[in-house]
Design a protein around this motif. Structure first.
Motif, PDB file in Angstrom:
ATOM      1  N   LYS A  48       1.621 -11.190   7.739  1.00 56.57           N
ATOM      2  CA  LYS A  48       2.522 -12.191   7.177  1.00 56.57           C
ATOM      3  C   LYS A  48       2.716 -11.871   5.704  1.00 56.57           C
ATOM      4  N   TYR A  49       3.884 -12.219   5.195  1.00 57.61           N
ATOM      5  CA  TYR A  49       4.128 -12.106   3.769  1.00 57.61           C
ATOM      6  C   TYR A  49       4.172 -13.519   3.217  1.00 57.61           C
ATOM      7  N   ILE A  50       3.318 -13.798   2.227  1.00 53.58           N
ATOM      8  CA  ILE A  50       3.206 -15.138   1.683  1.00 53.58           C
ATOM      9  C   ILE A  50       3.459 -15.100   0.177  1.00 53.58           C
ATOM     10  N   TRP A  55      -9.515 -12.517   7.517  1.00 53.36           N
ATOM     11  CA  TRP A  55      -8.239 -12.193   6.889  1.00 53.36           C
ATOM     12  C   TRP A  55      -8.459 -11.501   5.561  1.00 53.36           C
ATOM     13  N   GLU A  56      -7.409 -10.806   5.116  1.00 47.05           N
ATOM     14  CA  GLU A  56      -7.397 -10.134   3.824  1.00 47.05           C
ATOM     15  C   GLU A  56      -6.020 -10.316   3.218  1.00 47.05           C
ATOM     16  N   ILE A  57      -5.959 -10.358   1.895  1.00 47.60           N
ATOM     17  CA  ILE A  57      -4.663 -10.359   1.231  1.00 47.60           C
ATOM     18  C   ILE A  57      -4.534  -9.098   0.399  1.00 47.60           C
ATOM     19  N   PHE A  58      -3.309  -8.620   0.307  1.00 45.89           N
ATOM     20  CA  PHE A  58      -2.996  -7.434  -0.478  1.00 45.89           C
ATOM     21  C   PHE A  58      -1.872  -7.793  -1.440  1.00 45.89           C
ATOM     22  N   LYS A  96       3.588 -12.590  -4.821  1.00 40.57           N
ATOM     23  CA  LYS A  96       3.741 -12.258  -3.406  1.00 40.57           C
ATOM     24  C   LYS A  96       2.543 -11.442  -2.924  1.00 40.57           C
ATOM     25  N   PHE A  97       2.126 -11.751  -1.698  1.00 43.44           N
ATOM     26  CA  PHE A  97       0.990 -11.073  -1.089  1.00 43.44           C
ATOM     27  C   PHE A  97       1.309 -10.747   0.363  1.00 43.44           C
ATOM     28  N   LYS A  98       0.663  -9.705   0.870  1.00 47.49           N
ATOM     29  CA  LYS A  98       0.692  -9.404   2.296  1.00 47.49           C
ATOM     30  C   LYS A  98      -0.614  -9.936   2.865  1.00 47.49           C
ATOM     31  N   LEU A  99      -0.511 -10.789   3.869  1.00 46.07           N
ATOM     32  CA  LEU A  99      -1.677 -11.391   4.514  1.00 46.07           C
ATOM     33  C   LEU A  99      -1.871 -10.723   5.861  1.00 46.07           C
ATOM     34  N   ALA A 120       0.175  -9.879  -9.495  1.00 47.21           N
ATOM     35  CA  ALA A 120      -0.382 -10.603  -8.349  1.00 47.21           C
ATOM     36  C   ALA A 120      -1.858 -10.263  -8.170  1.00 47.21           C
ATOM     37  N   CYS A 121      -2.226  -9.032  -8.445  1.00 45.75           N
ATOM     38  CA  CYS A 121      -3.630  -8.614  -8.351  1.00 45.75           C
ATOM     39  C   CYS A 121      -4.481  -9.370  -9.364  1.00 45.75           C
ATOM     40  N   MET A 122      -4.022  -9.468 -10.585  1.00 45.31           N
ATOM     41  CA  MET A 122      -4.758 -10.189 -11.620  1.00 45.31           C
ATOM     42  C   MET A 122      -4.830 -11.684 -11.304  1.00 45.31           C
TER      43      MET A 122
END
Length: 69
Positions: A9-11, A34-37, A17-20, A43-45
């Motif tokens: 999923k893209y959230i 689950w993991e988010i990318f 924005k993250f990829k879930l 978004a990382c910070m």
């Protein structure tokens, strides 16, 4: 891993924005993991600084979605 056992999923959390990725069955873990990318550095910070908030949002809105029957 078979594609049936993973949901992508893209959230969006705030303006980031993250990829879930939701894994339905992994040995030795609870039923769902689950993991988010993050999509970019900002978004990382944001994810690094707000781990608990993102965890609560993902668990509430995307993992345990309310279903009205």
């Amino acid at each position: 891993m078979p594609s049936k056992l993973k949901i992508n999923k893209y959230i969006k959390v705030g303006k980031h924005k993250f990829k879930l990725e939701i894994y339905l069955a992994l040995d030795g873990h609870r039923k769902l993991t689950w993991e988010i990318f993050p999509e970019n550095y900002d978004a990382c910070m944001y994810a690094f600084s707000n781990k608990k908030r993102i965890e609560d949002i993902v668990e509430k809105k995307h993992i345990h979605e309310n279903t009205k029957v």
